[in-house]
Scaffold this motif. Sequence first.
Motif, PDB file in Angstrom:
ATOM      1  N   ARG A 193       0.809  -1.223  -0.010  1.00  0.00           N
ATOM      2  CA  ARG A 193      -0.269  -0.156   0.173  1.00  0.00           C
ATOM      3  C   ARG A 193       0.849   1.349   0.055  1.00  0.00           C
ATOM      4  O   ARG A 193       0.555   2.156  -0.476  1.00  0.00           O
ATOM      5  CB  ARG A 193      -0.991  -0.028   1.150  1.00  0.00           C
ATOM      6  N   VAL A 194       1.943   1.214   0.847  1.00  0.00           N
ATOM      7  CA  VAL A 194       2.932   2.335   0.916  1.00  0.00           C
ATOM      8  C   VAL A 194       3.495   2.815  -0.673  1.00  0.00           C
ATOM      9  O   VAL A 194       3.510   3.811  -1.077  1.00  0.00           O
ATOM     10  CB  VAL A 194       3.975   2.100   1.798  1.00  0.00           C
ATOM     11  N   LEU A 195       3.920   1.541  -1.322  1.00  0.00           N
ATOM     12  CA  LEU A 195       4.336   1.784  -2.777  1.00  0.00           C
ATOM     13  C   LEU A 195       3.242   2.271  -3.594  1.00  0.00           C
ATOM     14  O   LEU A 195       3.502   3.154  -4.461  1.00  0.00           O
ATOM     15  CB  LEU A 195       4.850   0.501  -3.280  1.00  0.00           C
ATOM     16  N   GLU A 196       2.155   1.535  -3.506  1.00  0.00           N
ATOM     17  CA  GLU A 196       1.105   2.046  -4.438  1.00  0.00           C
ATOM     18  C   GLU A 196       0.606   3.518  -4.206  1.00  0.00           C
ATOM     19  O   GLU A 196       0.188   4.161  -5.068  1.00  0.00           O
ATOM     20  CB  GLU A 196       0.001   1.098  -4.449  1.00  0.00           C
ATOM     21  N   GLY A 197       0.731   3.763  -2.883  1.00  0.00           N
ATOM     22  CA  GLY A 197       0.243   5.224  -2.474  1.00  0.00           C
ATOM     23  C   GLY A 197       1.210   6.360  -2.618  1.00  0.00           C
ATOM     24  O   GLY A 197       0.849   7.548  -2.628  1.00  0.00           O
ATOM     25  N   SER A 198       2.662   5.917  -2.972  1.00  0.00           N
ATOM     26  CA  SER A 198       3.706   6.854  -3.066  1.00  0.00           C
ATOM     27  C   SER A 198       4.218   6.701  -4.403  1.00  0.00           C
ATOM     28  O   SER A 198       3.566   7.473  -5.429  1.00  0.00           O
ATOM     29  CB  SER A 198       4.531   6.844  -1.970  1.00  0.00           C
ATOM     30  N   ARG A 215      -7.684   1.810   8.184  1.00  0.00           N
ATOM     31  CA  ARG A 215      -7.192   1.846   6.584  1.00  0.00           C
ATOM     32  C   ARG A 215      -7.080   3.379   6.322  1.00  0.00           C
ATOM     33  O   ARG A 215      -6.041   3.632   5.401  1.00  0.00           O
ATOM     34  CB  ARG A 215      -8.272   1.442   5.569  1.00  0.00           C
ATOM     35  N   ARG A 216      -8.122   4.285   6.679  1.00  0.00           N
ATOM     36  CA  ARG A 216      -8.058   5.509   6.331  1.00  0.00           C
ATOM     37  C   ARG A 216      -6.945   5.997   7.073  1.00  0.00           C
ATOM     38  O   ARG A 216      -6.184   7.104   6.514  1.00  0.00           O
ATOM     39  CB  ARG A 216      -9.298   6.058   6.752  1.00  0.00           C
ATOM     40  N   GLY A 217      -6.584   5.809   8.356  1.00  0.00           N
ATOM     41  CA  GLY A 217      -5.584   6.469   9.032  1.00  0.00           C
ATOM     42  C   GLY A 217      -4.349   6.026   8.450  1.00  0.00           C
ATOM     43  O   GLY A 217      -3.367   7.041   8.400  1.00  0.00           O
ATOM     44  N   PHE A 218      -4.147   4.876   7.881  1.00  0.00           N
ATOM     45  CA  PHE A 218      -2.817   4.586   7.317  1.00  0.00           C
ATOM     46  C   PHE A 218      -2.875   5.460   6.119  1.00  0.00           C
ATOM     47  O   PHE A 218      -1.667   5.700   5.676  1.00  0.00           O
ATOM     48  CB  PHE A 218      -2.843   3.100   7.213  1.00  0.00           C
ATOM     49  N   ASP A 219      -3.734   5.319   5.249  1.00  0.00           N
ATOM     50  CA  ASP A 219      -3.719   6.111   4.157  1.00  0.00           C
ATOM     51  C   ASP A 219      -3.289   7.468   4.284  1.00  0.00           C
ATOM     52  O   ASP A 219      -2.469   8.052   3.515  1.00  0.00           O
ATOM     53  CB  ASP A 219      -5.001   5.951   3.250  1.00  0.00           C
ATOM     54  N   PHE A 220      -3.830   8.128   5.430  1.00  0.00           N
ATOM     55  CA  PHE A 220      -3.590   9.566   5.917  1.00  0.00           C
ATOM     56  C   PHE A 220      -2.078   9.770   6.008  1.00  0.00           C
ATOM     57  O   PHE A 220      -1.576  10.695   5.505  1.00  0.00           O
ATOM     58  CB  PHE A 220      -4.351   9.935   6.897  1.00  0.00           C
ATOM     59  N   LEU A 221      -1.353   8.699   6.612  1.00  0.00           N
ATOM     60  CA  LEU A 221      -0.021   8.783   6.841  1.00  0.00           C
ATOM     61  C   LEU A 221       0.820   8.754   5.644  1.00  0.00           C
ATOM     62  O   LEU A 221       1.728   9.618   5.364  1.00  0.00           O
ATOM     63  CB  LEU A 221       0.511   7.774   7.980  1.00  0.00           C
ATOM     64  N   ILE A 222       0.401   7.885   4.595  1.00  0.00           N
ATOM     65  CA  ILE A 222       0.984   7.962   3.457  1.00  0.00           C
ATOM     66  C   ILE A 222       0.731   9.241   2.491  1.00  0.00           C
ATOM     67  O   ILE A 222       1.778   9.658   1.960  1.00  0.00           O
ATOM     68  CB  ILE A 222       0.341   6.676   2.536  1.00  0.00           C
ATOM     69  N   GLU A 223      -0.510   9.895   2.478  1.00  0.00           N
ATOM     70  CA  GLU A 223      -0.420  11.126   1.981  1.00  0.00           C
ATOM     71  C   GLU A 223       0.412  12.214   2.598  1.00  0.00           C
ATOM     72  O   GLU A 223       1.103  13.084   1.779  1.00  0.00           O
ATOM     73  CB  GLU A 223      -1.952  11.462   1.986  1.00  0.00           C
ATOM     74  N   ARG A 224       0.542  12.231   3.817  1.00  0.00           N
ATOM     75  CA  ARG A 224       1.450  13.003   4.179  1.00  0.00           C
ATOM     76  C   ARG A 224       3.063  12.831   3.846  1.00  0.00           C
ATOM     77  O   ARG A 224       3.754  13.630   3.856  1.00  0.00           O
ATOM     78  CB  ARG A 224       1.456  13.233   6.000  1.00  0.00           C
ATOM     79  N   ALA A 225       3.250  11.566   3.831  1.00  0.00           N
ATOM     80  CA  ALA A 225       4.832  11.320   3.491  1.00  0.00           C
ATOM     81  C   ALA A 225       4.722  11.849   1.980  1.00  0.00           C
ATOM     82  O   ALA A 225       5.910  12.115   1.439  1.00  0.00           O
ATOM     83  CB  ALA A 225       5.012   9.690   3.513  1.00  0.00           C
ATOM     84  N   LEU A 226       3.860  11.607   1.149  1.00  0.00           N
ATOM     85  CA  LEU A 226       3.904  12.087  -0.412  1.00  0.00           C
ATOM     86  C   LEU A 226       3.939  13.376  -0.340  1.00  0.00           C
ATOM     87  O   LEU A 226       4.536  14.295  -1.003  1.00  0.00           O
ATOM     88  CB  LEU A 226       2.690  11.709  -1.046  1.00  0.00           C
TER      89      LEU A 226
END
Length: 343
Positions: A30-35, A174-185
């Motif tokens: 998910r991290v790779l797909e989201g970033s 899931r949404r919380g984890f995605d939120f962190l990925i968005e902050r990394a991006l």
Amino acid sequence: MLHFLSSLFATSSRRDDPVDKALLERATERVLEGSDPRLRALPGYRKRLRAPVETAVRHVIDLVGRLPEPAEISRQAFRNDPRLRAFFVSPEHLQETMAGCPMMSDYLRGANPAAGDVIFGLLSMTRSEKNILGMDLRGDTLQRDVAQVAVNFSDHRYLGPSGDETETRRELMRRGFDFLIERALESIIATRSKQAELDQQRQLLQRKLRAMEAGNWGLEAAFAPSEAGGGADLVALEAEIQAVENELLTLGSKPHALEHSLEHIRATLGDPARWLDMRSVTLELSPMSVKAGPGTTGRSCQLELSELFSASGRQRTVLLGRFPAQDLPPRPDFMEQAARWLG
């Protein structure tokens, strides 16, 4: 991508459960797909991501686990729960607001809950305070122009609605984890060089981030100041993200740029509480939602609230709730309305 992630926390999603290997694998993907999927070209990327990914996964599981038991959010409960009387103007306002939340509307389009069913979700609101001049009773004298602080709750959302509390909590994880990925991006984008090649990559990544936020992948619906993404065409947004990823792959990338991105991801996921956490807030309010203090007398009620916050300065008051389907307003009969209009 969105459909792939829907099962991210399907297992091992309780606070005391160990983070198993399968969950970490799904989270890393998910991290790779989201970033930036090009990170797969780096040697040992999985090993380097393992610790920060596990830290982030444990954090969002714990965060959602800290939410209290769901409170009843209903017309009936409005009479007895001072929190609801602070959040909503009236029972009718509660009913209309809950039914009108975009995610609730989306849920109802695919579900047909019976009158006895309950819809779980996370109520999210903006809390604002305003200095006012009000009236206060001092002894037997009514004084005017007394300095007071009025508290208001607005911009109501209902995240992760479902007919099952466990399913709602998984969706929030899931949404919380995605939120962190968005902050990394965001961090990657903010520090990209203005050189021609990297600037093009930065613009592509910005397109991807905007598409993810528009589709409410993460907790944007909890933090954003407006209902951005309500009614968004998710199929079109997924196609946009895929197009961005295809274009990034054709560009290629220099190893140092990928290393740069990986380090930003490690830094963000390795310190998740900085970007998403929850705290308790105590408010003492009068029936008119005025804060108790030197400028007020009379009865008041102490409210214990939960607040999500981020290092970016975003914050939202939240309440895990259960909303009775019987409180949903009747769905409009469009055929009957058309018949009335046509005479």
